[in-house]
Design an enzyme around this catalytic site. Structure first.
Site, mmCIF file in Angstrom:
data_model
loop_
_atom_site.group_PDB
_atom_site.id
_atom_site.type_symbol
_atom_site.label_atom_id
_atom_site.label_comp_id
_atom_site.label_asym_id
_atom_site.label_seq_id
_atom_site.Cartn_x
_atom_site.Cartn_y
_atom_site.Cartn_z
ATOM 1 N N HIS A 53 0.840 -1.198 0.000
ATOM 2 C CA HIS A 53 0.000 0.000 0.000
ATOM 3 C C HIS A 53 0.877 1.250 0.000
ATOM 4 O O HIS A 53 2.091 1.176 0.230
ATOM 5 C CB HIS A 53 -0.954 0.003 1.207
HETATM 6 P P1 TYD Z 1 -1.727 -2.484 7.315
HETATM 7 O O1 TYD Z 1 -1.176 -1.120 7.520
HETATM 8 O O2 TYD Z 1 -2.469 -2.747 6.026
HETATM 9 O O3 TYD Z 1 -0.585 -3.572 7.521
HETATM 10 P P2 TYD Z 1 0.677 -4.041 6.658
HETATM 11 O O4 TYD Z 1 0.985 -2.979 5.678
HETATM 12 O O5 TYD Z 1 1.756 -4.235 7.655
HETATM 13 O O6 TYD Z 1 0.337 -5.329 6.000
HETATM 14 O O7 TYD Z 1 -2.668 -2.848 8.546
HETATM 15 C C1 TYD Z 1 -3.195 -4.133 8.726
HETATM 16 C C2 TYD Z 1 -4.512 -4.002 9.461
HETATM 17 O O8 TYD Z 1 -4.318 -3.410 10.747
HETATM 18 C C3 TYD Z 1 -5.532 -3.139 8.712
HETATM 19 O O9 TYD Z 1 -6.785 -3.754 8.803
HETATM 20 C C4 TYD Z 1 -5.558 -1.846 9.502
HETATM 21 C C5 TYD Z 1 -5.105 -2.250 10.893
HETATM 22 N N1 TYD Z 1 -4.321 -1.185 11.535
HETATM 23 C C6 TYD Z 1 -4.912 -0.401 12.516
HETATM 24 O O10 TYD Z 1 -6.102 -0.560 12.862
HETATM 25 N N2 TYD Z 1 -4.172 0.583 13.102
HETATM 26 C C7 TYD Z 1 -2.884 0.822 12.760
HETATM 27 O O11 TYD Z 1 -2.224 1.738 13.321
HETATM 28 C C8 TYD Z 1 -2.274 -0.009 11.747
HETATM 29 C C9 TYD Z 1 -0.850 0.216 11.305
HETATM 30 C C10 TYD Z 1 -3.036 -0.996 11.163
#
Ligand code: TYD
Length: 136
Positions: A53
């Site tokens: 992302h």
């Molecule tokens: P995401 O940022 O997409 O994780 P990665 O890039 O490490 O794979 O986040 C994964 C999930 O966690 C998504 O559903 C959103 C949630 N999340 C929160 O609720 N708060 C946060 O601060 C973060 C970083 C993620």
């Protein structure tokens, strides 16, 4: 909006001691933005990939507190791979950058200092949307 060349490795202050090192990160001093959120990735199964992302506005400092992993950064034109394995160094990811994280070593911990609280509206989750955004 920034390009991948502008996402640099920052050497953090390290207080070296034979009994163990200390690395300090101070708000608005060692980090050039206000840290509004801290989170960390851990218990990541080996071989799994995360990220995938971009963010419209968010800036982050990434530190490999333990173990190692690789960030793959993209700005819509260029790609840059950054291997992190040193708790005294941070990767500064600026706004508008697509990132993927791969190659987590077993037991690794990825610390993230972020310039804002969590907001799903700040995410670019679709790669084609990201490219469209970058091309303006
Ligand atoms: P995401 O940022 O997409 O994780 P990665 O890039 O490490 O794979 O986040 C994964 C999930 O966690 C998504 O559903 C959103 C949630 N999340 C929160 O609720 N708060 C946060 O601060 C973060 C970083 C993620």
């Amino acid at each position: 909006m920034f390009n991948v060349e502008e996402c640099e490795i920052i050497r953090l202050p390290k207080i070296h001691n034979e009994a163990g090192n200390i690395t300090v990160i101070e708000n608005n001093r060692t980090v050039p933005f206000d840290v509004k959120r801290i989170y960390y990735l851990y218990d990541v199964p080996m071989g799994s990939e995360r990220g995938g992302h971009g963010h419209y506005k968010l800036q982050q400092y990434i530190v490999a507190l333990s173990g190692s992993f690789t960030f793959v950064l993209e700005d819509g034109v260029n790609t840059k791979e950054v291997f992190l394995n040193d708790p005294s160094k941070a990767l500064h990811i600026k706004s508008g950058i697509w990132r993927e994280i791969k190659g987590f070593s077993s037991g690794s911990i990825c610390l993230v200092l972020a310039s804002d609280v969590y907001s799903e509206e700040d995410y670019l989750r679709d790669y084609n949307e990201f490219l469209k955004y970058r091309k303006g």
